[in-house]
Design a protein around this motif. Structure first.
Motif, PDB file in Angstrom:
ATOM      1  N   GLY A 322      52.836  48.956   5.512  1.00 28.30           N
ATOM      2  CA  GLY A 322      53.139  48.261   4.270  1.00 28.30           C
ATOM      3  C   GLY A 322      54.594  48.098   3.921  1.00 28.30           C
ATOM      4  N   GLU A 323      55.525  48.650   4.708  1.00 22.50           N
ATOM      5  CA  GLU A 323      56.943  48.475   4.379  1.00 22.50           C
ATOM      6  C   GLU A 323      57.364  47.031   4.654  1.00 22.50           C
ATOM      7  N   ASP A 324      58.406  46.588   3.933  1.00 20.86           N
ATOM      8  CA  ASP A 324      58.839  45.187   4.011  1.00 20.86           C
ATOM      9  C   ASP A 324      59.583  44.905   5.316  1.00 20.86           C
ATOM     10  N   PHE A 325      59.131  43.868   6.020  1.00 20.70           N
ATOM     11  CA  PHE A 325      59.727  43.482   7.309  1.00 20.70           C
ATOM     12  C   PHE A 325      61.214  43.162   7.128  1.00 20.70           C
ATOM     13  N   ALA A 326      61.536  42.343   6.125  1.00 19.74           N
ATOM     14  CA  ALA A 326      62.917  41.905   5.947  1.00 19.74           C
ATOM     15  C   ALA A 326      63.844  43.072   5.661  1.00 19.74           C
ATOM     16  N   THR A 327      63.385  44.018   4.844  1.00 25.44           N
ATOM     17  CA  THR A 327      64.215  45.174   4.511  1.00 25.44           C
ATOM     18  C   THR A 327      64.510  46.012   5.751  1.00 25.44           C
ATOM     19  N   LEU A 328      63.496  46.230   6.567  1.00 22.95           N
ATOM     20  CA  LEU A 328      63.691  46.997   7.804  1.00 22.95           C
ATOM     21  C   LEU A 328      64.604  46.250   8.782  1.00 22.95           C
ATOM     22  N   ALA A 362      53.755  32.725  21.153  1.00 22.83           N
ATOM     23  CA  ALA A 362      52.637  31.792  21.332  1.00 22.83           C
ATOM     24  C   ALA A 362      51.298  32.481  21.089  1.00 22.83           C
ATOM     25  N   ASN A 363      51.209  33.755  21.451  1.00 24.28           N
ATOM     26  CA  ASN A 363      49.937  34.466  21.333  1.00 24.28           C
ATOM     27  C   ASN A 363      49.708  35.078  19.948  1.00 24.28           C
ATOM     28  N   ALA A 364      50.755  35.115  19.123  1.00 24.16           N
ATOM     29  CA  ALA A 364      50.629  35.734  17.800  1.00 24.16           C
ATOM     30  C   ALA A 364      50.061  34.744  16.794  1.00 24.16           C
ATOM     31  N   GLN A 365      49.168  35.221  15.947  1.00 22.00           N
ATOM     32  CA  GLN A 365      48.656  34.419  14.846  1.00 22.00           C
ATOM     33  C   GLN A 365      49.690  34.385  13.718  1.00 22.00           C
ATOM     34  N   GLN A 366      49.603  33.357  12.893  1.00 21.30           N
ATOM     35  CA  GLN A 366      50.512  33.282  11.760  1.00 21.30           C
ATOM     36  C   GLN A 366      50.304  34.490  10.848  1.00 21.30           C
ATOM     37  N   GLY A 367      51.413  35.150  10.489  1.00 18.83           N
ATOM     38  CA  GLY A 367      51.347  36.348   9.654  1.00 18.83           C
ATOM     39  C   GLY A 367      51.138  37.621  10.431  1.00 18.83           C
ATOM     40  N   GLN A 368      50.964  37.524  11.734  1.00 21.30           N
ATOM     41  CA  GLN A 368      50.724  38.704  12.569  1.00 21.30           C
ATOM     42  C   GLN A 368      52.041  39.281  13.074  1.00 21.30           C
ATOM     43  N   VAL A 369      52.187  40.590  13.020  1.00 15.14           N
ATOM     44  CA  VAL A 369      53.340  41.294  13.575  1.00 15.14           C
ATOM     45  C   VAL A 369      52.954  41.821  14.950  1.00 15.14           C
ATOM     46  N   GLY A 378      66.588  43.550  24.808  1.00 19.91           N
ATOM     47  CA  GLY A 378      66.184  44.821  24.244  1.00 19.91           C
ATOM     48  C   GLY A 378      64.719  44.793  23.822  1.00 19.91           C
ATOM     49  N   TRP A 379      64.380  45.626  22.818  1.00 25.91           N
ATOM     50  CA  TRP A 379      62.993  45.716  22.333  1.00 25.91           C
ATOM     51  C   TRP A 379      62.862  44.945  21.015  1.00 25.91           C
ATOM     52  N   HIS A 380      61.782  44.133  20.942  1.00 25.93           N
ATOM     53  CA  HIS A 380      61.570  43.279  19.782  1.00 25.93           C
ATOM     54  C   HIS A 380      60.254  43.615  19.083  1.00 25.93           C
ATOM     55  N   VAL A 381      60.266  43.393  17.760  1.00 22.63           N
ATOM     56  CA  VAL A 381      59.047  43.279  16.962  1.00 22.63           C
ATOM     57  C   VAL A 381      59.183  41.944  16.242  1.00 22.63           C
ATOM     58  N   LEU A 382      58.177  41.062  16.333  1.00 25.23           N
ATOM     59  CA  LEU A 382      58.318  39.748  15.707  1.00 25.23           C
ATOM     60  C   LEU A 382      57.106  39.428  14.839  1.00 25.23           C
ATOM     61  N   GLU A 383      57.344  38.498  13.937  1.00 25.08           N
ATOM     62  CA  GLU A 383      56.274  37.983  13.079  1.00 25.08           C
ATOM     63  C   GLU A 383      56.388  36.462  13.008  1.00 25.08           C
ATOM     64  N   VAL A 384      55.277  35.787  13.239  1.00 26.78           N
ATOM     65  CA  VAL A 384      55.231  34.330  13.110  1.00 26.78           C
ATOM     66  C   VAL A 384      54.933  33.982  11.654  1.00 26.78           C
ATOM     67  N   LEU A 385      55.825  33.205  11.039  1.00 24.80           N
ATOM     68  CA  LEU A 385      55.674  32.825   9.641  1.00 24.80           C
ATOM     69  C   LEU A 385      55.066  31.442   9.459  1.00 24.80           C
ATOM     70  N   GLY A 386      55.132  30.596  10.494  1.00 23.51           N
ATOM     71  CA  GLY A 386      54.571  29.254  10.368  1.00 23.51           C
ATOM     72  C   GLY A 386      54.741  28.459  11.645  1.00 23.51           C
ATOM     73  N   ARG A 387      53.994  27.384  11.744  1.00 24.89           N
ATOM     74  CA  ARG A 387      54.092  26.456  12.881  1.00 24.89           C
ATOM     75  C   ARG A 387      54.079  25.029  12.353  1.00 24.89           C
ATOM     76  N   ARG A 388      54.801  24.158  13.040  1.00 23.17           N
ATOM     77  CA  ARG A 388      54.819  22.749  12.627  1.00 23.17           C
ATOM     78  C   ARG A 388      55.199  21.870  13.804  1.00 23.17           C
ATOM     79  N   ALA A 389      54.836  20.607  13.691  1.00 28.67           N
ATOM     80  CA  ALA A 389      55.272  19.583  14.643  1.00 28.67           C
ATOM     81  C   ALA A 389      56.324  18.736  13.943  1.00 28.67           C
ATOM     82  N   THR A 390      57.531  18.721  14.472  1.00 29.57           N
ATOM     83  CA  THR A 390      58.653  18.022  13.847  1.00 29.57           C
ATOM     84  C   THR A 390      58.872  16.681  14.532  1.00 29.57           C
TER      85      THR A 390
END
Length: 439
Positions: A322-328, A362-369, A378-390
Motif C-alpha cells: 500500500g505504500e505510494d509508488f511515486a514517493t518510493l 507488454a505483459n503487464a496489465q494497466q495498474g499492475q506493478v 540494473g533492477w527495475h520495478v515498473l507500473e503501466v499507467l495507460g496505453r494509447r495509439a498516437t
C-alpha cells in the motif's frame, strides 16, 4: 518465369552491371586496351564481358538482340565512369575489409532466402564464380562509399525547407500515389544551336514512334538513352511526384500504368517517360505508446548484485502493501531522468526501450506493478499507467519530406558530380569506330 540469381543480385547493390572479374587475373589472347582512364585502362575483354551481360538482360526482358557493336560505346562510357570512381576510392584510402565483405555476401544470400552454400551453388548455375561475385560486391561497396563521401555527406536539408515543401502543392501530393518509372533521355549539348536541338527532337520523335508501334522500352533505353540508368532499361525505381520536376506531376496524374509520355523538352534534352506501376496513397500512421513509471536500483562498488536485487524486492513488497509508488521512486530510484517525477517516464514508444523492459511492460496489465527484473541498467520495478495509439502521421510526413528532399538533392548532385569527374579526367578512347577523346 524463373529469374536467375544474378538478376536478383543487382538491385541489392547500386544498380551497376558487373565488371569482368577476370580482367586482372590473366591477359587473354588478343586482348587490347579500349580506353585509357587517368592512371588505369579499360580492356576489350572487360568491355565484351559487360556487353554480353547487357545483351543477356535484354534477352531476359524478351527484347530482340541489338545489332553487333550497337552497345559498345554506351557500355564503354559506363565502364569509364565506374573506373574513375574506383580510382577515387583507391586514392581516398577506402578499403573493404574481409569481415565487411563477408557480411555483405551473407546479407545478399539471406535476402535471397539461401544459405551461403546454396548461394555458391546458385551462382555456379548462373555461370558466375563465388570469387567473381565477391569482387563485384566489393567494387559496388567502394563506389557506394565514394559517393557517400563526395556527394551524400554534402547534402543538407533544413527544417524550413521541410516546412516549405509540405506547404507546397508538390508537398501535399507526398502522401498520394507513388510511381515506378522508366525513362529515355536524348541529350542536347550545352548552348546547343537550333540545328542541334532539331536533330535531337527528330531522333526522340523517331524513338517515340517506334515505342508506340510496340518496340520494347527497356531495349530502346539501352540502345539510345543517355541517362545513367540506361543500361538498366531506363528503370528509375519508385518515385513520389515530389521527387520529379514539377511539370511531370500533372502529367503522371493523368497517365495509366503502361502509358508512355510524348517527348518532353527539359534543359538537358528530351525525355520520354513510361509509367510502370502505381501504388500507395494517404494513410494515417498510428504509433502505440505506453504511459509507464519505474524505480531503478543499480548495483555498485558498495552494493552487490544480490543486495541490489534484495532492495528491489523490498520496494516491490512495500508497494504491494500500500505504500505510494511515486514517493518510493523519489526516495530510492537511481534513474536521474525520472526519479524527481516519481519515476514517471511519461508516454513512451516501446520500440525505444531495451528488450527486457519492453517485454515486461507488454505483459503487464494497466495498474499492475511488476516483480523486480534485470536489464543492463540494473533492477527495475515498473507500473503501466495507460496505453494509447498516437496519430504520428505528421511526424511521418515530415520524415518522408526530409527523405524526398535529400533524395532529390542527391540525384541532382550525383549527376553533376559524375559529369564533373568525367570532364576533368584524362580519357583516351581507343575503341575502333568511336570518337577519340582526351582531356
Amino acid at each position: 518465369m524463373k529469374t536467375k540469381l544474378i538478376d536478383r543480385l543487382r538491385p541489392l547493390m547500386l544498380g551497376a552491371v558487373m565488371l569482368s572479374g577476370a580482367v586482372h587475373a590473366a591477359v587473354q589472347p588478343l586482348d587490347s586496351v579500349v580506353a585509357i582512364v587517368d592512371n588505369d585502362v579499360v580492356m576489350k575483354s572487360q568491355l565484351d564481358q559487360r556487353v554480353r551481360e547487357v545483351e543477356q538482360t535484354i534477352a531476359k526482358r524478351g527484347g530482340g538482340t541489338p545489332p553487333p557493336g550497337a552497345l559498345d560505346q554506351q557500355v564503354l562510357e559506363r565502364l569509364i565512369v565506374e573506373n574513375l570512381q574506383l580510382q577515387i576510392g583507391e586514392r581516398s584510402g577506402i578499403r573493404i575489409t574481409d569481415e565487411e565483405l563477408n557480411q555483405a555476401i551473407a546479407t545478399i544470400a539471406q535476402r535471397n532466402g539461401m544459405s551461403l552454400d546454396q548461394f555458391r551453388a546458385a551462382l555456379a548455375r548462373d555461370g558466375l564464380s563465388f570469387e567473381d561475385a565477391r569482387e563485384q560486391v566489393k567494387r559496388e561497396m567502394i563506389i557506394s562509399r565514394v559517393r557517400q563521401r563526395r556527394v551524400a555527406e554534402r547534402i543538407q536539408v533544413s527544417e524550413q525547407e521541410v516546412k516549405n515543401f509540405l506547404a507546397s502543392d508538390l508537398g501535399k501530393m507526398q502522401m498520394s500515389e507513388e510511381y515506378r518509372l522508366a525513362n529515355i533521355l536524348i541529350p542536347t549539348p550545352d548552348g546547343a544551336n537550333s540545328q542541334a536541338i532539331q536533330a535531337a527532337a527528330g531522333r526522340v520523335g523517331d524513338i517515340y514512334q517506334q515505342l508506340k508501334q510496340g518496340k520494347d522500352f527497356g531495349q530502346m533505353a539501352i540502345e539510345h538513352s543517355a541517362s545513367e540508368n540506361a543500361l538498366e532499361g531506363g528503370e528509375m525505381g519508385w518515385r513520389k511526384a515530389a521527387q520529379l520536376p514539377p511539370e511531370f506531376a500533372k502529367l503522371l496524374s493523368s497517365m495509366a500504368v503502361g502509358d508512355i509520355s510524348q517527348p518532353l523538352r527539359i534543359p538537358s534534352g528530351f525525355l520520354i517517360i513510361k509509367l510502370e506501376e502505381k501504388r500507395g496513397g494517404s494513410e494515417s500512421v498510428l504509433r502505440d505508446e505506453v504511459h509507464v513509471r519505474h524505480i531503478l536500483i543499480k548495483p555498485s562498488e558498495i552494493r552487490s548484485e544480490a543486495a541490489t536485487e534484495q532492495l528491489a524486492e523490498k520496494l516491490y513488497d512495500r508497494i504491494q502493501n500500500g505504500e505510494d509508488f511515486a514517493t518510493l521512486a523519489k526516495s530510492f530510484s537511481e534513474d536521474p531522468g525520472s526519479a524527481l517525477n516519481g519515476g514517471d517516464l511519461n508516454w513512451v514508444d516501446p520500440n525505444s526501450l531495451v528488450p527486457e523492459f519492453r517485454e515486461q511492460m507488454a505483459n503487464a496489465q494497466q495498474g499492475q506493478v511488476t516483480k523486480p527484473f534485470r536489464t543492463q541498467y540494473g533492477w527495475h520495478v515498473l507500473e503501466v499507467l495507460g496505453r494509447r495509439a498516437t496519430d504520428s502521421t505528421e511526424q511521418a510526413r515530415e520524415q518522408q519530406a526530409l527523405t524526398v528532399l535529400r533524395n532529390r538533392k542527391y540525384d541532382e548532385e550525383l549527376q553533376t558530380w559524375l559529369r564533373q569527374i568525367r570532364d576533368e579526367a584524362y580519357v583516351e578512347i581507343k575503341l575502333p569506330g568511336a570518337d577519340q577523346a582526351a582531356q
